[in-house]
Design a protein around this motif. Structure first.
Motif, PDB file in Angstrom:
ATOM      1  N   ARG A  74       0.849  -1.194   0.000  1.00 24.40           N
ATOM      2  CA  ARG A  74       0.000   0.000   0.000  1.00 24.40           C
ATOM      3  C   ARG A  74       0.885   1.244   0.000  1.00 24.40           C
ATOM      4  N   TRP A  75       0.298   2.311  -0.492  1.00 21.01           N
ATOM      5  CA  TRP A  75       0.975   3.600  -0.510  1.00 21.01           C
ATOM      6  C   TRP A  75       0.865   4.237   0.861  1.00 21.01           C
ATOM      7  N   GLU A  76       1.976   4.790   1.361  1.00 20.63           N
ATOM      8  CA  GLU A  76       1.901   5.559   2.595  1.00 20.63           C
ATOM      9  C   GLU A  76       3.166   6.395   2.747  1.00 20.63           C
ATOM     10  N   TRP A  77       3.038   7.427   3.521  1.00 22.41           N
ATOM     11  CA  TRP A  77       4.188   8.273   3.801  1.00 22.41           C
ATOM     12  C   TRP A  77       5.038   7.630   4.887  1.00 22.41           C
ATOM     13  N   VAL A  78       6.342   7.566   4.633  1.00 17.01           N
ATOM     14  CA  VAL A  78       7.273   7.133   5.660  1.00 17.01           C
ATOM     15  C   VAL A  78       7.718   8.363   6.433  1.00 17.01           C
ATOM     16  N   ASP A  79       8.062   9.426   5.675  1.00 17.55           N
ATOM     17  CA  ASP A  79       8.433  10.708   6.271  1.00 17.55           C
ATOM     18  C   ASP A  79       7.934  11.801   5.333  1.00 17.55           C
ATOM     19  N   GLU A  80       6.779  12.341   5.655  1.00 19.42           N
ATOM     20  CA  GLU A  80       6.148  13.314   4.761  1.00 19.42           C
ATOM     21  C   GLU A  80       6.980  14.600   4.660  1.00 19.42           C
ATOM     22  N   ARG A  81       7.649  14.970   5.750  1.00 22.91           N
ATOM     23  CA  ARG A  81       8.440  16.197   5.749  1.00 22.91           C
ATOM     24  C   ARG A  81       9.609  16.116   4.764  1.00 22.91           C
ATOM     25  N   HIS A  82      10.208  14.930   4.625  1.00 19.62           N
ATOM     26  CA  HIS A  82      11.326  14.736   3.704  1.00 19.62           C
ATOM     27  C   HIS A  82      10.880  14.099   2.385  1.00 19.62           C
ATOM     28  N   ALA A  83       9.594  14.012   2.177  1.00 19.53           N
ATOM     29  CA  ALA A  83       9.006  13.454   0.954  1.00 19.53           C
ATOM     30  C   ALA A  83       9.483  12.034   0.673  1.00 19.53           C
ATOM     31  N   THR A  84       9.455  11.189   1.714  1.00 21.93           N
ATOM     32  CA  THR A  84       9.810   9.782   1.571  1.00 21.93           C
ATOM     33  C   THR A  84       8.529   8.976   1.706  1.00 21.93           C
ATOM     34  N   ALA A  85       8.230   8.204   0.654  1.00 16.90           N
ATOM     35  CA  ALA A  85       6.987   7.427   0.659  1.00 16.90           C
ATOM     36  C   ALA A  85       7.287   5.957   0.428  1.00 16.90           C
ATOM     37  N   ARG A  86       6.388   5.103   0.908  1.00 14.83           N
ATOM     38  CA  ARG A  86       6.456   3.675   0.631  1.00 14.83           C
ATOM     39  C   ARG A  86       5.577   3.418  -0.587  1.00 14.83           C
ATOM     40  N   VAL A  87       6.153   2.766  -1.592  1.00 16.94           N
ATOM     41  CA  VAL A  87       5.450   2.505  -2.841  1.00 16.94           C
ATOM     42  C   VAL A  87       5.361   0.986  -3.001  1.00 16.94           C
ATOM     43  N   PRO A  88       4.227   0.447  -3.451  1.00 15.05           N
ATOM     44  CA  PRO A  88       4.154  -0.994  -3.689  1.00 15.05           C
ATOM     45  C   PRO A  88       5.243  -1.448  -4.673  1.00 15.05           C
ATOM     46  N   VAL A  89       5.738  -2.645  -4.475  1.00 16.70           N
ATOM     47  CA  VAL A  89       6.872  -3.157  -5.249  1.00 16.70           C
ATOM     48  C   VAL A  89       6.577  -3.165  -6.748  1.00 16.70           C
ATOM     49  N   GLU A  90       5.434  -3.666  -7.136  1.00 18.43           N
ATOM     50  CA  GLU A  90       5.099  -3.736  -8.567  1.00 18.43           C
ATOM     51  C   GLU A  90       5.115  -2.348  -9.205  1.00 18.43           C
ATOM     52  N   ARG A  91       4.521  -1.380  -8.515  1.00 21.28           N
ATOM     53  CA  ARG A  91       4.476  -0.018  -9.043  1.00 21.28           C
ATOM     54  C   ARG A  91       5.878   0.592  -9.083  1.00 21.28           C
ATOM     55  N   ALA A  92       6.684   0.335  -8.082  1.00 22.24           N
ATOM     56  CA  ALA A  92       8.049   0.859  -8.050  1.00 22.24           C
ATOM     57  C   ALA A  92       8.873   0.279  -9.203  1.00 22.24           C
ATOM     58  N   MET A  93       8.690  -1.003  -9.506  1.00 20.84           N
ATOM     59  CA  MET A  93       9.435  -1.605 -10.618  1.00 20.84           C
ATOM     60  C   MET A  93       9.015  -0.976 -11.938  1.00 20.84           C
ATOM     61  N   ARG A  94       7.712  -0.725 -12.111  1.00 18.21           N
ATOM     62  CA  ARG A  94       7.260  -0.064 -13.344  1.00 18.21           C
ATOM     63  C   ARG A  94       7.827   1.347 -13.449  1.00 18.21           C
ATOM     64  N   LEU A  95       7.862   2.068 -12.332  1.00 23.71           N
ATOM     65  CA  LEU A  95       8.407   3.424 -12.350  1.00 23.71           C
ATOM     66  C   LEU A  95       9.905   3.422 -12.674  1.00 23.71           C
ATOM     67  N   MET A  96      10.636   2.436 -12.168  1.00 23.43           N
ATOM     68  CA  MET A  96      12.079   2.386 -12.398  1.00 23.43           C
ATOM     69  C   MET A  96      12.428   1.962 -13.823  1.00 23.43           C
ATOM     70  N   THR A  97      11.564   1.219 -14.484  1.00 17.55           N
ATOM     71  CA  THR A  97      11.878   0.744 -15.832  1.00 17.55           C
ATOM     72  C   THR A  97      11.391   1.664 -16.930  1.00 17.55           C
ATOM     73  N   ARG A  98      10.612   2.661 -16.584  1.00 17.12           N
ATOM     74  CA  ARG A  98      10.135   3.540 -17.644  1.00 17.12           C
ATOM     75  C   ARG A  98      11.260   4.473 -18.079  1.00 17.12           C
ATOM     76  N   GLU A  99      11.160   4.968 -19.305  1.00 13.41           N
ATOM     77  CA  GLU A  99      12.218   5.825 -19.860  1.00 13.41           C
ATOM     78  C   GLU A  99      12.264   7.154 -19.132  1.00 13.41           C
ATOM     79  N   PRO A 100      13.481   7.671 -18.909  1.00  9.23           N
ATOM     80  CA  PRO A 100      13.584   8.978 -18.263  1.00  9.23           C
ATOM     81  C   PRO A 100      13.131  10.085 -19.210  1.00  9.23           C
ATOM     82  N   PRO A 101      12.625  11.193 -18.686  1.00 13.81           N
ATOM     83  CA  PRO A 101      12.205  12.296 -19.570  1.00 13.81           C
ATOM     84  C   PRO A 101      13.412  12.893 -20.296  1.00 13.81           C
ATOM     85  N   ARG A 102      13.150  13.360 -21.520  1.00 15.85           N
ATOM     86  CA  ARG A 102      14.265  13.926 -22.311  1.00 15.85           C
ATOM     87  C   ARG A 102      14.287  15.417 -22.245  1.00 15.85           C
TER      88      ARG A 102
END
Length: 102
Positions: A74-102
């Motif tokens: 599930r999505w949740e803030w680990v430290d909202e002040r430092h903008a650190t969030a917990r992201v589900p593994v499947e979603r994180a893998m999709r985010l890491m494999t997508r092409e970076p913006p040009r």
């Protein structure tokens, strides 16, 4: 006329043969001495094999595992002040494999 000698140097051949013979006898002698030393020693006592360690409460262990998995998926803030969030593994893998913006 050839550039290589036609005769075999028998002196070198005899030296190699003697070195191989001495090496073989030495290795066999060491192996024999080790074998006699180990054969003369007392064998180690055999330890009885214990029962396998099974789960005491498999149903509650499975429920705890599923709760842990659900908490990680599930999505949740680990430290909202430092903008650190917990992201589900499947979603994180999709985010890491997508092409970076040009």
């Amino acid at each position: 006329m050839s550039h290589e000698p036609q005769a075999i140097d028998s002196r070198h051949l005899v030296i190699v043969g003697i070195v191989m013979l001495v090496s073989t006898v030495t290795v066999l002698g060491v192996c024999f001495l080790i074998w006699r030393t180990w054969a003369a020693s007392e064998p180690l006592p055999v330890q009885p094999v214990g029962q396998p360690r099974l789960q005491a409460r498999p149903a509650s262990d499975l429920a705890a595992f599923r709760r842990q998995q659900a908490a990680q998926d599930r999505w949740e803030w680990v430290d909202e002040r430092h903008a650190t969030a917990r992201v589900p593994v499947e979603r994180a893998m999709r985010l890491m494999t997508r092409e970076p913006p040009r």
